[in-house]
Design a protein around this motif. Sequence first.
Motif, PDB file in Angstrom:
ATOM      1  N   SER A  11      74.185 -84.712  53.605  1.00 34.15           N
ATOM      2  CA  SER A  11      75.254 -85.462  54.250  1.00 34.15           C
ATOM      3  C   SER A  11      76.551 -84.708  53.944  1.00 34.15           C
ATOM      4  O   SER A  11      76.597 -83.879  53.026  1.00 34.15           O
ATOM      5  CB  SER A  11      75.303 -86.888  53.703  1.00 34.15           C
ATOM      6  N   ARG A  18      68.915 -90.918  50.159  1.00 33.01           N
ATOM      7  CA  ARG A  18      69.499 -92.144  49.611  1.00 33.01           C
ATOM      8  C   ARG A  18      68.980 -92.333  48.188  1.00 33.01           C
ATOM      9  O   ARG A  18      68.053 -91.640  47.758  1.00 33.01           O
ATOM     10  CB  ARG A  18      69.135 -93.342  50.478  1.00 33.01           C
ATOM     11  N   TRP A  25      68.853 -91.214  57.401  1.00 33.14           N
ATOM     12  CA  TRP A  25      70.149 -90.835  57.953  1.00 33.14           C
ATOM     13  C   TRP A  25      70.103 -89.484  58.676  1.00 33.14           C
ATOM     14  O   TRP A  25      71.037 -89.127  59.390  1.00 33.14           O
ATOM     15  CB  TRP A  25      71.212 -90.798  56.849  1.00 33.14           C
ATOM     16  N   VAL A 138      77.575 -87.135  58.654  1.00 33.36           N
ATOM     17  CA  VAL A 138      77.459 -88.530  58.247  1.00 33.36           C
ATOM     18  C   VAL A 138      77.858 -88.614  56.773  1.00 33.36           C
ATOM     19  O   VAL A 138      77.604 -87.684  56.003  1.00 33.36           O
ATOM     20  CB  VAL A 138      76.017 -89.067  58.454  1.00 33.36           C
ATOM     21  N   ILE A 140      77.102 -91.020  53.567  1.00 38.26           N
ATOM     22  CA  ILE A 140      76.210 -92.111  53.182  1.00 38.26           C
ATOM     23  C   ILE A 140      76.674 -92.798  51.891  1.00 38.26           C
ATOM     24  O   ILE A 140      76.086 -93.776  51.471  1.00 38.26           O
ATOM     25  CB  ILE A 140      74.738 -91.655  53.097  1.00 38.26           C
TER      26      ILE A 140
END
Length: 185
Positions: A11, A18, A25, A138, A140
């Motif tokens: 990310s 995660r 994601w 992105v 996260i």
Amino acid sequence: MAFGKVFIATSVDGFIARDDGSIDWLPPGEPGEDHGYAAFIDSVDGIVMGRSTYDTVLGFEPWPFTKPVVVMSRTLGPADVPAHLADRVRISGAEPVQLVAQLQAEGWRQAYIDGGTLIRAFLRAGLIGEMVLTRVPVLIGSGRPLFGSLEQDLRLHCLDTRQYANGLVSSRYRVQSPSRGDRHD
């Protein structure tokens, strides 16, 4: 030439998964665009991955690798490899330097090193020569970081950068020798 090569997505805030290991994601694959993966995988003799990465990849159908895979784990054994993968996957409890020596004795010249903890261990041992880091647009917020604290600076030389239509940005780096930091007194 260093033994290990990295090809990994993060990310923008530097996470590879995660907190629970989920990679939901990541954007879905695009038809006809592999973001350089095919050329990268053609440049290595096999894949060395950590336990968490192996656990994730076991859930993929079909098995995504045609090259041999070594899973570095102190807790898994040969019985933890499904029968249909027994000729393609093996478990090793060796330390990175020992494993590299074993694989080089078998004729491996370069390996794809995958998994955050394993990448950090191979970097600390000076066994990574090149990294392709693809930033996914992105944030996260939290998760498993690709990099953590270092004993000293690790200089990288950017060889090239490519932006894709979906917003992904891939940069290929050569890992240079560690430095204590540049002081400009």
